[in-house]
Write an enzyme that holds these catalytic residues in place. Structure first.
Site, mmCIF file in Angstrom:
data_model
loop_
_atom_site.group_PDB
_atom_site.id
_atom_site.type_symbol
_atom_site.label_atom_id
_atom_site.label_comp_id
_atom_site.label_asym_id
_atom_site.label_seq_id
_atom_site.Cartn_x
_atom_site.Cartn_y
_atom_site.Cartn_z
ATOM 1 N N HIS A 130 2.736 -7.342 2.087
ATOM 2 C CA HIS A 130 2.281 -5.952 2.052
ATOM 3 C C HIS A 130 0.790 -6.065 1.616
ATOM 4 C CE1 HIS A 130 6.369 -4.263 2.348
ATOM 5 N NE2 HIS A 130 5.750 -3.129 2.906
ATOM 6 N N LYS A 187 -0.175 -2.498 -3.214
ATOM 7 C CA LYS A 187 1.228 -2.083 -3.427
ATOM 8 C C LYS A 187 1.785 -2.163 -4.859
ATOM 9 C CE LYS A 187 5.822 -2.172 -1.190
ATOM 10 N NZ LYS A 187 5.703 -0.709 -1.392
#
Length: 270
Positions: free
Chosen positions: A160, A164
């Protein structure tokens, strides 16, 4: 017309959901909420998200109850953070507002507290770690692979963007849960490896979390044995896939009187 409130309205997901709702027949944004003391409070959320005026002023979460009452919202969508989401769910469910929850990173206690409020107040909610249609087909396929390749070594890799907040991702944790539920053997989930770990045990399902750049969300589950390897992967290249799935969930939950559902229910995959 389903009246929808969106929390985290100026976030990556919230702004995308607002835009898609305004383009979707049968749905109407009636409230947009963000963090307390937001400097843009009171400004038209359409202008703030590049849509032009839509007649909905940005509100803040410290006035959530009043905003929900005044707007007549029927469904609230939350893609924020775990702790505020729990409080939002408790407030909304108390007012009889159904919920679409895409927030991740809950502790077991937070999840239980939220679900208890939903059940006690007899509202309907969809709760999912990932609303993308493709990733839910990925989950469904994992059920079969875990049943048929249960004696293989299994590893999960997720990647990600650098912003995040939680790791591993809710999607990776859900993948591990599905695998464990469909294996015909003992298993335990571990998180990464370091140092002299010794030989890999058959019971291990290891989750590896990578962070960097602007990766929206990549997930792979790798099944390995002597002589072959099978990899199942899903890659999100745009948050629109998550937004579109969340809009399907809004339409689904608006038709329900009470109960806690997931995206398998929304997509009729059960």
């Amino acid at each position: 017309m389903v009246k929808v409130a969106v929390t985290g309205a100026l976030g990556r997901m919230g702004s995308g959901i607002i835009k898609t709702i305004t383009e979707t027949d049968g749905l109407d944004v009636v409230a947009a909420i963000d963090i307390p003391n937001h400097p843009k409070k009171g400004q038209d959320v359409g202008e703030l998200t590049g849509l032009g005026k839509i007649g909905v002023a940005l509100s803040t979460s410290d006035e959530l109850e009043a905003v929900l009452k005044e707007s007549g919202a029927e469904v609230l969508v939350d893609f924020t953070a775990a702790a505020p989401c729990v409080q939002t769910a408790k407030t909304a469910s108390k007012l009889g507002v159904n919920l679409v929850i895409g927030t991740t990173g809950f502790t077991p206690e937070q999840r239980a507290e939220m679900e208890d409020a939903i059940s006690k107040n007899k509202v309907a909610a969809t709760i999912s770690q990932n609303y993308a249609v493709g990733v839910n087909i990925f989950f469904k396929t994992l059920e079969l692979l875990a049943q048929k390749l249960g004696d293989y070594d299994i590893e999960i890799l997720e990647m990600h963007h650098k912003f995040k907040k939680d790791a591993p991702s809710g999607t990776a944790l859900r993948a591990a849960e599905i695998i464990q539920n469909n294996l015909n053997r003992d298993s335990n989930v571990i998180y990464g490896r370091e140092g002299i770990t010794g030989e890999r045990t058959k019971e291990e399902i290891c989750i590896h979390a990578l962070r960097g750049g602007d990766i929206v969300g990549d997930h792979s589950v790798i099944f390995t044995t002597e002589g072959e390897r099978l990899e199942l992967s899903h890659r999100v290249t745009s948050r629109q896939s998550l937004v579109s799935g969340a809009v399907l969930a809004i339409k689904f939950v608006a038709q329900k009187k009470e109960g806690i559902y997931n995206t398998f229910d929304v997509l009729d995959l059960n």
